[in-house]
Design a protein around this motif. Structure first.
Motif, PDB file in Angstrom:
ATOM      1  N   GLY A 191       0.828  -1.194   0.000  1.00  0.00           N
ATOM      2  CA  GLY A 191       0.000   0.000   0.000  1.00  0.00           C
ATOM      3  C   GLY A 191       0.862   1.244   0.000  1.00  0.00           C
ATOM      4  N   GLU A 192       0.210   2.384  -0.144  1.00  0.00           N
ATOM      5  CA  GLU A 192       0.919   3.665  -0.096  1.00  0.00           C
ATOM      6  C   GLU A 192       1.121   4.113   1.345  1.00  0.00           C
ATOM      7  OE1 GLU A 192      -1.432   6.318  -2.492  1.00  0.00           O
ATOM      8  OE2 GLU A 192      -1.397   4.929  -4.190  1.00  0.00           O
ATOM      9  N   ARG A 193       0.140   3.768   2.198  1.00  0.00           N
ATOM     10  CA  ARG A 193       0.183   4.081   3.627  1.00  0.00           C
ATOM     11  C   ARG A 193      -0.416   2.896   4.361  1.00  0.00           C
ATOM     12  NH1 ARG A 193       1.497   8.650   5.475  1.00  0.00           N
ATOM     13  NH2 ARG A 193       0.322   8.572   7.381  1.00  0.00           N
ATOM     14  N   PHE A 194      -0.183   2.883   5.677  1.00  0.00           N
ATOM     15  CA  PHE A 194      -0.724   1.811   6.508  1.00  0.00           C
ATOM     16  C   PHE A 194      -1.344   2.414   7.756  1.00  0.00           C
ATOM     17  CE2 PHE A 194       2.655   0.136   3.934  1.00  0.00           C
ATOM     18  CZ  PHE A 194       2.074  -0.998   3.391  1.00  0.00           C
ATOM     19  N   LEU A 195      -2.444   1.815   8.179  1.00  0.00           N
ATOM     20  CA  LEU A 195      -3.157   2.231   9.386  1.00  0.00           C
ATOM     21  C   LEU A 195      -3.172   1.052  10.349  1.00  0.00           C
ATOM     22  CD1 LEU A 195      -5.161   4.122  10.973  1.00  0.00           C
ATOM     23  CD2 LEU A 195      -6.981   2.942   9.727  1.00  0.00           C
ATOM     24  N   PHE A 196      -2.809   1.330  11.594  1.00  0.00           N
ATOM     25  CA  PHE A 196      -2.788   0.317  12.647  1.00  0.00           C
ATOM     26  C   PHE A 196      -3.711   0.798  13.762  1.00  0.00           C
ATOM     27  CE2 PHE A 196       1.206   0.504  10.416  1.00  0.00           C
ATOM     28  CZ  PHE A 196       1.386  -0.821  10.017  1.00  0.00           C
ATOM     29  N   ARG A 197      -4.767   0.029  14.021  1.00  0.00           N
ATOM     30  CA  ARG A 197      -5.757   0.423  15.029  1.00  0.00           C
ATOM     31  C   ARG A 197      -5.742  -0.587  16.168  1.00  0.00           C
ATOM     32  NH1 ARG A 197     -10.530   0.498  12.134  1.00  0.00           N
ATOM     33  NH2 ARG A 197     -10.041   2.642  11.567  1.00  0.00           N
ATOM     34  N   GLY A 198      -5.612  -0.085  17.392  1.00  0.00           N
ATOM     35  CA  GLY A 198      -5.695  -0.923  18.577  1.00  0.00           C
ATOM     36  C   GLY A 198      -6.936  -0.559  19.364  1.00  0.00           C
ATOM     37  N   GLU A 199      -7.690  -1.575  19.802  1.00  0.00           N
ATOM     38  CA  GLU A 199      -8.907  -1.350  20.572  1.00  0.00           C
ATOM     39  C   GLU A 199      -8.947  -2.304  21.760  1.00  0.00           C
ATOM     40  OE1 GLU A 199     -12.496  -0.132  18.005  1.00  0.00           O
ATOM     41  OE2 GLU A 199     -11.437  -1.640  16.801  1.00  0.00           O
ATOM     42  N   ILE A 200      -9.450  -1.811  22.869  1.00  0.00           N
ATOM     43  CA  ILE A 200      -9.544  -2.623  24.077  1.00  0.00           C
ATOM     44  C   ILE A 200     -10.738  -3.560  23.970  1.00  0.00           C
ATOM     45  CG2 ILE A 200      -9.873  -2.573  26.585  1.00  0.00           C
ATOM     46  CD1 ILE A 200      -7.123  -1.588  25.404  1.00  0.00           C
ATOM     47  N   THR A 201     -10.471  -4.835  24.190  1.00  0.00           N
ATOM     48  CA  THR A 201     -11.498  -5.861  24.199  1.00  0.00           C
ATOM     49  C   THR A 201     -11.995  -6.100  25.621  1.00  0.00           C
ATOM     50  OG1 THR A 201     -10.358  -6.918  22.362  1.00  0.00           O
ATOM     51  CG2 THR A 201     -12.000  -8.241  23.519  1.00  0.00           C
ATOM     52  N   LYS A 202     -11.038  -6.131  26.576  1.00  0.00           N
ATOM     53  CA  LYS A 202     -11.372  -6.390  27.969  1.00  0.00           C
ATOM     54  C   LYS A 202     -10.425  -5.592  28.859  1.00  0.00           C
ATOM     55  CE  LYS A 202     -12.873  -8.758  31.657  1.00  0.00           C
ATOM     56  NZ  LYS A 202     -12.238  -7.991  32.702  1.00  0.00           N
ATOM     57  N   GLY A 213      -6.042  -5.699  17.593  1.00  0.00           N
ATOM     58  CA  GLY A 213      -5.534  -4.747  16.618  1.00  0.00           C
ATOM     59  C   GLY A 213      -5.852  -5.168  15.202  1.00  0.00           C
ATOM     60  N   ARG A 214      -5.929  -4.192  14.339  1.00  0.00           N
ATOM     61  CA  ARG A 214      -6.154  -4.428  12.913  1.00  0.00           C
ATOM     62  C   ARG A 214      -5.196  -3.529  12.133  1.00  0.00           C
ATOM     63  NH1 ARG A 214      -8.428  -7.857  15.033  1.00  0.00           N
ATOM     64  NH2 ARG A 214     -10.590  -8.473  15.032  1.00  0.00           N
ATOM     65  N   ALA A 215      -4.572  -4.097  11.107  1.00  0.00           N
ATOM     66  CA  ALA A 215      -3.680  -3.340  10.232  1.00  0.00           C
ATOM     67  C   ALA A 215      -4.305  -3.276   8.847  1.00  0.00           C
ATOM     68  CB  ALA A 215      -2.313  -4.003  10.154  1.00  0.00           C
ATOM     69  N   TYR A 216      -4.284  -2.090   8.266  1.00  0.00           N
ATOM     70  CA  TYR A 216      -4.892  -1.867   6.954  1.00  0.00           C
ATOM     71  C   TYR A 216      -3.867  -1.246   6.002  1.00  0.00           C
ATOM     72  CZ  TYR A 216      -9.245  -2.358   9.564  1.00  0.00           C
ATOM     73  OH  TYR A 216     -10.262  -2.825  10.369  1.00  0.00           O
ATOM     74  N   ALA A 217      -3.888  -1.697   4.754  1.00  0.00           N
ATOM     75  CA  ALA A 217      -3.130  -1.051   3.687  1.00  0.00           C
ATOM     76  C   ALA A 217      -4.052  -0.026   3.043  1.00  0.00           C
ATOM     77  CB  ALA A 217      -2.666  -2.079   2.665  1.00  0.00           C
ATOM     78  N   LEU A 218      -3.523   1.172   2.844  1.00  0.00           N
ATOM     79  CA  LEU A 218      -4.309   2.261   2.265  1.00  0.00           C
ATOM     80  C   LEU A 218      -3.734   2.642   0.903  1.00  0.00           C
ATOM     81  CD1 LEU A 218      -4.471   4.500   5.475  1.00  0.00           C
ATOM     82  CD2 LEU A 218      -6.101   2.736   4.742  1.00  0.00           C
ATOM     83  N   THR A 219      -4.629   2.722  -0.064  1.00  0.00           N
ATOM     84  CA  THR A 219      -4.279   3.190  -1.406  1.00  0.00           C
ATOM     85  C   THR A 219      -5.403   4.118  -1.845  1.00  0.00           C
ATOM     86  OG1 THR A 219      -5.341   1.274  -2.412  1.00  0.00           O
ATOM     87  CG2 THR A 219      -2.980   1.096  -2.023  1.00  0.00           C
ATOM     88  N   ASN A 220      -5.577   4.293  -3.133  1.00  0.00           N
ATOM     89  CA  ASN A 220      -6.672   5.132  -3.616  1.00  0.00           C
ATOM     90  C   ASN A 220      -8.029   4.471  -3.458  1.00  0.00           C
ATOM     91  OD1 ASN A 220      -4.946   7.178  -4.319  1.00  0.00           O
ATOM     92  ND2 ASN A 220      -4.648   6.425  -6.407  1.00  0.00           N
ATOM     93  N   GLY A 221      -8.063   3.154  -3.342  1.00  0.00           N
ATOM     94  CA  GLY A 221      -9.320   2.422  -3.186  1.00  0.00           C
ATOM     95  C   GLY A 221      -9.655   2.220  -1.716  1.00  0.00           C
ATOM     96  N   PRO A 222     -10.531   1.270  -1.438  1.00  0.00           N
ATOM     97  CA  PRO A 222     -10.907   0.999  -0.046  1.00  0.00           C
ATOM     98  C   PRO A 222      -9.735   0.418   0.745  1.00  0.00           C
ATOM     99  CG  PRO A 222     -12.024  -0.525  -1.571  1.00  0.00           C
ATOM    100  CD  PRO A 222     -11.248   0.451  -2.404  1.00  0.00           C
ATOM    101  N   ALA A 223      -9.742   0.647   2.036  1.00  0.00           N
ATOM    102  CA  ALA A 223      -8.705   0.102   2.919  1.00  0.00           C
ATOM    103  C   ALA A 223      -8.773  -1.420   2.874  1.00  0.00           C
ATOM    104  CB  ALA A 223      -8.914   0.608   4.337  1.00  0.00           C
ATOM    105  N   LYS A 224      -7.595  -2.063   2.890  1.00  0.00           N
ATOM    106  CA  LYS A 224      -7.539  -3.521   2.838  1.00  0.00           C
ATOM    107  C   LYS A 224      -6.957  -4.043   4.143  1.00  0.00           C
ATOM    108  CE  LYS A 224      -6.033  -7.425   0.152  1.00  0.00           C
ATOM    109  NZ  LYS A 224      -5.464  -7.883  -1.090  1.00  0.00           N
ATOM    110  N   LEU A 225      -7.686  -4.934   4.804  1.00  0.00           N
ATOM    111  CA  LEU A 225      -7.214  -5.553   6.039  1.00  0.00           C
ATOM    112  C   LEU A 225      -6.060  -6.487   5.717  1.00  0.00           C
ATOM    113  CD1 LEU A 225      -7.700  -6.005   9.118  1.00  0.00           C
ATOM    114  CD2 LEU A 225      -9.232  -7.883   8.460  1.00  0.00           C
ATOM    115  N   ILE A 226      -4.888  -6.239   6.328  1.00  0.00           N
ATOM    116  CA  ILE A 226      -3.712  -7.064   6.047  1.00  0.00           C
ATOM    117  C   ILE A 226      -3.271  -7.899   7.245  1.00  0.00           C
ATOM    118  CG2 ILE A 226      -2.882  -5.603   4.161  1.00  0.00           C
ATOM    119  CD1 ILE A 226      -0.768  -4.502   6.192  1.00  0.00           C
ATOM    120  N   ALA A 227      -3.703  -7.530   8.459  1.00  0.00           N
ATOM    121  CA  ALA A 227      -3.286  -8.302   9.637  1.00  0.00           C
ATOM    122  C   ALA A 227      -4.218  -8.012  10.803  1.00  0.00           C
ATOM    123  CB  ALA A 227      -1.853  -7.951  10.024  1.00  0.00           C
ATOM    124  N   SER A 228      -4.292  -8.980  11.697  1.00  0.00           N
ATOM    125  CA  SER A 228      -5.025  -8.778  12.945  1.00  0.00           C
ATOM    126  C   SER A 228      -4.147  -9.253  14.095  1.00  0.00           C
ATOM    127  CB  SER A 228      -6.357  -9.536  12.935  1.00  0.00           C
ATOM    128  OG  SER A 228      -6.133 -10.926  12.896  1.00  0.00           O
TER     129      SER A 228
END
Length: 149
Positions: free
Chosen positions: A97-108, A118-133
């Motif tokens: 991707g051109e950029r990457f987004l890493f989101r962390g959220e509390i489960t418990k 956590g979820r990692a997304y590749a960002l390009t001109n199209g929709p974000a693509k989930l690449i890792a959890s």
């Protein structure tokens, strides 16, 4: 040093992130800090790839760990800190991707152990693509002078 409102988790998270030399090395920026959720973004950099030109799994894991750790940091007392004690990463798609987004959220949340996802997304001109959890456990640290903020 400026006085920080102990209840101001956003400032505490931003100050702590600013001291993370590794995140700076990766070119990562803290882009969103909410209660129980943090986002980190970084641009693609060929120096952070593996032999096929995809973002290296170690980089993805480190950024997810930081996002989950800082999400945990938003739900603890101001005099405590966080250390990761365990995580598992699932690599779901090549890190392209051109950029990457890493989101962390509390489960418990917890007083001693906090579980985050956590979820990692590749960002390009199209929709974000989930690449890792990631699923991780963080320990709340209190009363240690060598582990603060």
């Amino acid at each position: 040093m400026d006085e920080v409102d102990p209840g101001d988790f956003r400032t505490r998270v931003r100050q702590s992130f600013g001291r993370q030399a590794f995140m700076e090395t990766l070119g990562a920026d803290l882009t969103r800090v909410e209660h129980a959720m943090v986002e980190i973004e970084m641009p693609f950099d060929a120096k952070l790839t593996q032999q096929h030109g995809f973002l290296h799994a170690g980089v993805i894991s480190a950024a997810l760990d930081a996002a989950c750790g800082y999400a945990a940091y938003t739900v603890i007392d101001p005099d405590a800190s966080i250390l990761t004690i365990e995580f598992k990463v699932n690599l779901l798609s090549p890190g392209r991707g051109e950029r990457f987004l890493f989101r962390g959220e509390i489960t418990k949340p917890g007083s001693t152990i906090i579980v985050a996802d956590g979820r990692a997304y590749a960002l390009t001109n199209g929709p974000a693509k989930l690449i890792a959890s990631m699923s991780g456990s963080m320990m709340v640290i209190r009363g240690r002078e060598d582990v603060t903020g």
